[in-house]
Design a protein around this motif. Structure first.
Motif, PDB file in Angstrom:
ATOM      1  N   LEU A  39       0.814  -1.210   0.000  1.00 58.08           N
ATOM      2  CA  LEU A  39       0.000   0.000   0.000  1.00 58.08           C
ATOM      3  C   LEU A  39       0.851   1.265   0.000  1.00 58.08           C
ATOM      4  O   LEU A  39       0.361   2.334  -0.362  1.00 58.08           O
ATOM      5  N   SER A  40       2.115   1.166   0.404  1.00 56.55           N
ATOM      6  CA  SER A  40       2.922   2.384   0.566  1.00 56.55           C
ATOM      7  C   SER A  40       4.264   2.341  -0.149  1.00 56.55           C
ATOM      8  O   SER A  40       5.038   3.283  -0.030  1.00 56.55           O
ATOM      9  N   ARG A  96      17.791   6.462   3.347  1.00 51.00           N
ATOM     10  CA  ARG A  96      17.407   5.151   2.830  1.00 51.00           C
ATOM     11  C   ARG A  96      16.771   4.312   3.930  1.00 51.00           C
ATOM     12  O   ARG A  96      16.952   4.578   5.118  1.00 51.00           O
ATOM     13  N   ASP A  97      16.045   3.297   3.504  1.00 53.29           N
ATOM     14  CA  ASP A  97      15.592   2.231   4.403  1.00 53.29           C
ATOM     15  C   ASP A  97      14.778   2.774   5.569  1.00 53.29           C
ATOM     16  O   ASP A  97      15.079   2.533   6.743  1.00 53.29           O
ATOM     17  N   HIS A  98      13.709   3.485   5.259  1.00 49.80           N
ATOM     18  CA  HIS A  98      12.890   4.033   6.353  1.00 49.80           C
ATOM     19  C   HIS A  98      11.454   4.228   5.893  1.00 49.80           C
ATOM     20  O   HIS A  98      11.149   4.211   4.697  1.00 49.80           O
ATOM     21  N   ARG A  99      10.580   4.425   6.871  1.00 52.23           N
ATOM     22  CA  ARG A  99       9.175   4.746   6.614  1.00 52.23           C
ATOM     23  C   ARG A  99       8.834   6.028   7.360  1.00 52.23           C
ATOM     24  O   ARG A  99       9.104   6.167   8.547  1.00 52.23           O
ATOM     25  N   LEU A 100       8.208   6.976   6.636  1.00 53.13           N
ATOM     26  CA  LEU A 100       7.825   8.252   7.227  1.00 53.13           C
ATOM     27  C   LEU A 100       6.307   8.327   7.294  1.00 53.13           C
ATOM     28  O   LEU A 100       5.614   8.095   6.296  1.00 53.13           O
ATOM     29  N   LYS A 110      -4.853  12.283  -1.180  1.00 54.83           N
ATOM     30  CA  LYS A 110      -4.796  12.005  -2.615  1.00 54.83           C
ATOM     31  C   LYS A 110      -3.664  11.018  -2.880  1.00 54.83           C
ATOM     32  O   LYS A 110      -2.494  11.349  -2.697  1.00 54.83           O
ATOM     33  N   GLY A 111      -4.012   9.803  -3.272  1.00 56.68           N
ATOM     34  CA  GLY A 111      -3.014   8.827  -3.675  1.00 56.68           C
ATOM     35  C   GLY A 111      -2.229   8.199  -2.551  1.00 56.68           C
ATOM     36  O   GLY A 111      -1.185   7.596  -2.795  1.00 56.68           O
ATOM     37  N   LEU A 112      -2.692   8.324  -1.309  1.00 55.38           N
ATOM     38  CA  LEU A 112      -2.079   7.628  -0.174  1.00 55.38           C
ATOM     39  C   LEU A 112      -3.043   6.528   0.256  1.00 55.38           C
ATOM     40  O   LEU A 112      -4.244   6.754   0.356  1.00 55.38           O
ATOM     41  N   TYR A 113      -2.525   5.326   0.539  1.00 58.65           N
ATOM     42  CA  TYR A 113      -3.400   4.168   0.727  1.00 58.65           C
ATOM     43  C   TYR A 113      -3.150   3.384   2.014  1.00 58.65           C
ATOM     44  O   TYR A 113      -3.917   2.485   2.317  1.00 58.65           O
ATOM     45  N   GLU A 114      -2.099   3.700   2.766  1.00 55.25           N
ATOM     46  CA  GLU A 114      -1.777   2.910   3.960  1.00 55.25           C
ATOM     47  C   GLU A 114      -2.027   3.735   5.209  1.00 55.25           C
ATOM     48  O   GLU A 114      -1.556   4.874   5.328  1.00 55.25           O
ATOM     49  N   ALA A 115      -2.782   3.168   6.152  1.00 58.40           N
ATOM     50  CA  ALA A 115      -3.098   3.881   7.384  1.00 58.40           C
ATOM     51  C   ALA A 115      -3.230   2.894   8.530  1.00 58.40           C
ATOM     52  O   ALA A 115      -3.327   1.679   8.331  1.00 58.40           O
ATOM     53  N   LEU A 147       3.229   8.292   4.610  1.00 61.75           N
ATOM     54  CA  LEU A 147       3.549   9.089   3.439  1.00 61.75           C
ATOM     55  C   LEU A 147       4.312   8.251   2.421  1.00 61.75           C
ATOM     56  O   LEU A 147       3.942   8.206   1.255  1.00 61.75           O
ATOM     57  N   PHE A 148       5.389   7.579   2.858  1.00 62.11           N
ATOM     58  CA  PHE A 148       6.129   6.735   1.922  1.00 62.11           C
ATOM     59  C   PHE A 148       7.038   5.790   2.679  1.00 62.11           C
ATOM     60  O   PHE A 148       7.317   5.976   3.862  1.00 62.11           O
ATOM     61  N   ARG A 149       7.465   4.763   1.956  1.00 61.56           N
ATOM     62  CA  ARG A 149       8.519   3.861   2.437  1.00 61.56           C
ATOM     63  C   ARG A 149       9.680   3.910   1.455  1.00 61.56           C
ATOM     64  O   ARG A 149       9.470   3.918   0.238  1.00 61.56           O
ATOM     65  N   SER A 150      10.892   3.939   1.986  1.00 58.97           N
ATOM     66  CA  SER A 150      12.107   3.820   1.171  1.00 58.97           C
ATOM     67  C   SER A 150      12.633   2.409   1.332  1.00 58.97           C
ATOM     68  O   SER A 150      12.995   1.995   2.434  1.00 58.97           O
ATOM     69  N   THR A 151      12.660   1.650   0.237  1.00 62.26           N
ATOM     70  CA  THR A 151      13.109   0.258   0.297  1.00 62.26           C
ATOM     71  C   THR A 151      14.165   0.009  -0.766  1.00 62.26           C
ATOM     72  O   THR A 151      14.185   0.657  -1.810  1.00 62.26           O
ATOM     73  N   GLY A 152      15.011  -0.984  -0.507  1.00 62.29           N
ATOM     74  CA  GLY A 152      16.137  -1.163  -1.407  1.00 62.29           C
ATOM     75  C   GLY A 152      16.462  -2.562  -1.816  1.00 62.29           C
ATOM     76  O   GLY A 152      17.521  -2.796  -2.383  1.00 62.29           O
ATOM     77  N   LYS A 153      15.606  -3.520  -1.530  1.00 58.29           N
ATOM     78  CA  LYS A 153      15.972  -4.891  -1.924  1.00 58.29           C
ATOM     79  C   LYS A 153      14.734  -5.667  -2.362  1.00 58.29           C
ATOM     80  O   LYS A 153      14.080  -6.312  -1.581  1.00 58.29           O
TER      81      LYS A 153
END
Length: 912
Positions: free
Chosen positions: A301-302, A663-667, A729-734, A748-754
């Motif tokens: 979702l994010s 990197r590698d975080h969720r806000l 608008k366009g956010l889906y995870e809560a 708001l977003f997740r930063s992922t790398g793998k």
């Protein structure tokens, strides 16, 4: 349960992710080779009876673009019933797209199937989706589908192979529940896969023993004496020796007969045998209890949130603007742009498969998606621009020279009666610009279509912009303009427009010997402020106080309930990938609670106030190489939030910009509600789902419960008296936390790398500037508050659009013209009561002389209502979602009467 198995229906297929760990073209090469072999095999061997194309039709288009010479051969096999196609255009995710997108997907798939001379597979074949929404049974039923092939979202430990699934409105379908381990590849993994490392050289005795193992395993899940065995898996080619395998197993006489057949044949036989089955109701998103293949993967979702925001923007553009205004302008003599809009939908829906829109593929896939979003947006925007120009060019002010004409358009079903902002152009270096610059006022007065003067507030002036336009049959023109942005109280009817005019106010002629500065006109000034003190503002409906750390208190001036400490930033580690948020063993969480925000007032006036909050949060740069904690190297993330209050508006509009350098975080943003309750609600396709704040105990499940839920724009919580809603608008995870404050956490977003099977790309980290739009709306709980929230959100996401005339010049950008006789304010369509929400206004798929209007009842009660048009109704018929005629809808003159059951979706085909 253990059920003796008498017959195994072997269904050959391939599950075709069009793009995922390989790019689209790489997968297409494999697809072409697969279908080449399949066509050759079927033509040569009648014993290879049937193959299913994964419930999708787009794969046929992909193949025939490369092999057009094989069209007749492929079509013959389809028309002979050897290859089954549809019902989908693409197999979509169910939560990250709108309900209307799901319907359009099936509409395309059905018509593509029929274009090949065959009926689509009448199955809700959606085998690898990350959970199922509550209205899915009703959507399928609207296309004449009475069953679904399902996998994820259920308990997942020897579940019954057949279930009843009841949707939010009470529609019941048969669910064919795939097992939690081998799912849509059970026959493949039991029978074929063990021989893969032997180049599929089958040992007869081993083959028989493995078939016995399959029967034993499946019998524990079967509810009848027959089962389906799915001969295929992800992107797998056919087994040419399948007829020999089935013949071998049948000759072994192991107690069950193996038959190569279609899904439809299996379901027809199954329906005659089913008895009492387990029953499921509504949304199905349970974490997987056993194994790893049936996980629901909640955090898609994010991931790669820019994809979700682009998708939602395109859906709104098509659903709220391009299609409805295409209908309205067609009623005024302009041709409906049917093929343009169909192509825009195709581009958009091509991004809806779960590995695409979920953001869990390689970087190349998601770069390709942005191209498709652009094509969809550009085509739809082009149509909207022409449609709004067409109406603006033909209303009653069209022939007046010298005045500035601004036409404001409302794409929601609720009348606008409040403050809006519009931008229009003035000649560069004009008296107006000089007056604004030198005298601190403006040089024009604003009038509505009834010639009533309207106060306004100047928000912004941008000088020396270039504007270009191209009249029909002429070369492009350009000029230099000054752009002026103002706010004013507008009244624009539902699905309608209203015209406004600006008139210059020249200075009085100077007396003898008096001096008048050149290029100045009489200043117009409307003064006022929303400020209560240096850090508090109120607009008549809400009061907003900003704290030194950037959080805010919002007070509802209707209930006088204060919601304190909103907009706190929270950042935590994420060592997961596109599918899952995973916390390291030591997950240090940072907030902006101790930040020192820089707070500024962009403007403050009688109609609108804008406040800018600049916050810095220092967080670890990345995860530690051991992935057990966050690194010791810190970076500063700059976060800017802009708040906007409009006079007497119950909504606080917010825009947050994040320059992501970590990197590698969720806000996440936190909204402590302070409301003591056990439930909250979120909007999903065609439904408003009540959710418990107390979570089920999933501690013994293999898949970790993530605590997040899907929504498509509305999250609300109330205590029976007061409530707080967050729109986005366009956010889906809560999530709503079971803390003392019942805090809403909006990702708001997740930063992922793998990513699994990744190409090594870095796109999932989102190391860029991101912009998020959301709003806060406190409310009083009453019998109308649910529909109020939906209508507020509808207006928030759709917004308004305006067209300003080029200094009195009528500009035609196409040859289509008509008399300039349209009224200055007009509503094309009105719906009542508020519980009935419009989902679509469009031209009929199969009849260009008719229109289709789709509504749904958001309430849990029976509703009687009406649709009122701006002209007489010639005919009105209820149709199903496939737009097949059902029954006549009652109407008189310009009004259609409607009755809707709780949560019902209704489609009506009309001629006007």
């Amino acid at each position: 349960m253990t059920q003796p198995i008498e017959k195994v229906y072997v269904i050959s297929h391939t599950h075709w992710d069009r793009e995922w760990y390989q790019d689209f073209q790489g997968y297409r090469i494999r697809l072409v080779y697969l279908l080449d072999e399949l066509i050759e095999k079927m033509e040569q061997d009648p014993a290879y009876r049937h193959f299913m194309m994964d419930g999708q039709t787009i794969v046929l288009d992909d193949y025939l673009e490369i092999r057009p010479e094989n069209r007749e051969r492929l079509v013959k096999l389809i028309q002979d019933g050897r290859i089954s196609i549809g019902p989908w255009y693409v197999m979509p995710d169910e939560f990250l797209v709108s309900g209307e997108s799901l319907i359009r997907n099936l509409l395309i798939g059905y018509r593509r199937s029929r274009a090949f001379g065959a009926q689509p597979v009448k199955s809700g074949y959606i085998t690898d989706i990350f959970g199922h929404n509550s209205q899915f049974p009703q959507i399928l039923h609207g296309f004449g589908i009475d069953h679904a092939v399902l996998f994820r979202g259920f308990y997942g430990d020897a579940d019954a192979a057949e279930i009843w699934w009841e949707g939010a409105d009470g529609t019941r379908i048969l669910g064919l529940k795939l097992d939690e381990d081998r799912s849509y590849g059970d026959f493949y993994f039991f029978i074929r896969w063990p021989f893969a490392d032997r180049e599929f050289q089958y040992d007869r005795e081993e083959l028989i023993e493995r078939a016995k193992g399959m029967l034993d395993y499946k019998s524990k899940r079967a509810t009848t004496s027959i089962i389906a065995g799915f001969d295929g898996v992800d992107h797998i080619e056919i087994e040419p020796r399948l007829p020999w395998i089935l013949k071998t197993l049948n000759e072994a006489d192991i107690g069950a007969k193996f038959v190569h057949c279609s899904l439809e044949e299996y379901v027809k036989d199954l329906r005659e045998k089913i008895g009492d089955l387990p029953k499921f109701k509504g949304e199905q998103r349970s974490p997987g209890y056993n194994g790893v293949n049936n996980w629901v993967l909640a955090n898609v979702l994010s991931s790669r949130i820019h994809l979700k925001m682009n998708n939602q923007a395109c859906e709104v553009l098509l659903e709220k603007w391009a299609e409805p205004w295409g209908v309205f302008t067609s009623l005024q003599g302009r041709a409906y742009p049917k093929t343009f809009l169909a192509k825009a939908w195709e581009y958009l829906i091509q991004n809806h498969p779960h590995d695409s829109i979920c953001g869990c593929s390689i970087d190349q896939v998601h770069r390709d998606m942005m191209y498709r979003f652009d094509q969809s947006r550009l085509m739809a925007e082009g149509m909207v621009r022409e449609q709004l120009l067409y109406l603006s060019n033909h209303h009653g002010l069209s022939d007046q020279d010298g005045d500035q004409v601004i036409t404001v358009f409302n794409a929601s079903q609720t009348d606008i009666d409040g403050v809006i902002e519009v931008e229009f152009a003035m000649p560069a270096m004009s008296d107006a610009a000089s007056t604004m610059y030198h005298l601190g006022g403006t040089s024009f007065r604003l009038y509505d279509h009834g010639r009533n003067e309207i106060p306004y507030q100047l928000l912004e002036l941008r000088k020396n912009s270039t504007r270009m336009w191209r009249p029909y049959r002429d070369i492009p023109y350009s000029d230099t303009v000054d752009r002026c942005r103002i706010a004013f109280h507008a009244r624009v009817p539902s699905y309608g427009y209203a015209a406004y005019v600006t008139k210059n106010t020249p200075l009085a002629a100077p007396g003898p010997g008096e001096y008048q500065a050149p290029n100045l006109t009489a200043p117009v000034r409307f003064l006022g402020s929303m400020a209560v003190n240096a850090h508090t503002w109120e607009n008549g409906r809400i009061r907003v106080a900003v704290h030194p750390n950037g959080t805010i208190d919002v007070t509802d001036m209707e209930t006088w309930r204060c919601y304190a400490g909103l907009l706190l930033l929270e950042d935590e580690a994420d060592i997961g990938e596109g599918w899952n948020h995973v916390s390291p063993v030591t997950n240090e969480v940072f907030t902006s609670y101790g930040s020192n925000a820089k707070i500024s007032v962009v403007y403050d006036g009688p109609l609108q106030t804008r406040i800018r909050i600049r916050t810095s949060i220092s967080i670890p740069h990345a995860i530690h190489p051991q992935e057990t904690r966050r690194s010791n190297e810190f970076v500063t993330i700059e976060v800017t939030t802009i708040l906007e209050l409009r006079k007497n508006d119950p909504i606080l509009r917010c825009r947050t910009l994040v320059n992501n350098r970590a990197r590698d975080h969720r806000l996440r943003l936190l909204f402590p509600s302070g409301l003591q309750t056990e439930y909250f609600h979120t909007s999903t396709p065609f439904d408003y789902v009540q959710r418990s704040i107390e979570q089920h105990d999933y501690s013994g499940y293999m898949e970790k419960a993530r605590g997040t839920v899907p929504h498509n724009g509305i999250i609300s919580i109330d205590d029976g008296s007061c409530g707080l809603a967050v729109y986005s608008k366009g956010l889906y995870e809560a999530a709503v936390r079971r803390d003392g404050s019942r805090t809403i956490a909006l990702t708001l977003f997740r930063s992922t790398g793998k990513e699994v099977l990744s190409d090594g790309g870095d796109g999932g980290q989102l190391l860029t500037e991101l912009e998020f739009h959301y709003a806060i709306s406190p409310y009083a709980v009453n019998e109308m508050h649910t529909s109020r929230l939906w209508h507020e959100h509808q207006q928030f996401v759709a917004g308004i659009r305006s067209v300003d005339r080029k200094f009195g010049k009528v500009v035609y950008e196409s040859l289509q013209r008509r008399a300039a006789d349209l009224s200055l304010s007009h509503s094309f369509l009105q719906v009542s009561p508020a519980e009935l929400l419009i989902s679509a206004i469009k031209v009929s798929e199969d009849r260009n002389d008719s229109y289709v209007i789709r509504l749904f009842n958001i309430s849990a009660e029976y509703v009687e209502g009406s649709i009122k048009f701006d002209r007489k109704v010639v005919s009105a018929h209820y149709v199903n979602l496939d737009e097949e005629l059902q029954s006549q809808a009652p109407f008189t003159d310009d009004v259609i009467s409607i009755v809707a059951k709780a949560k019902q979706i209704i489609s009506i085909r009309i001629r006007l």
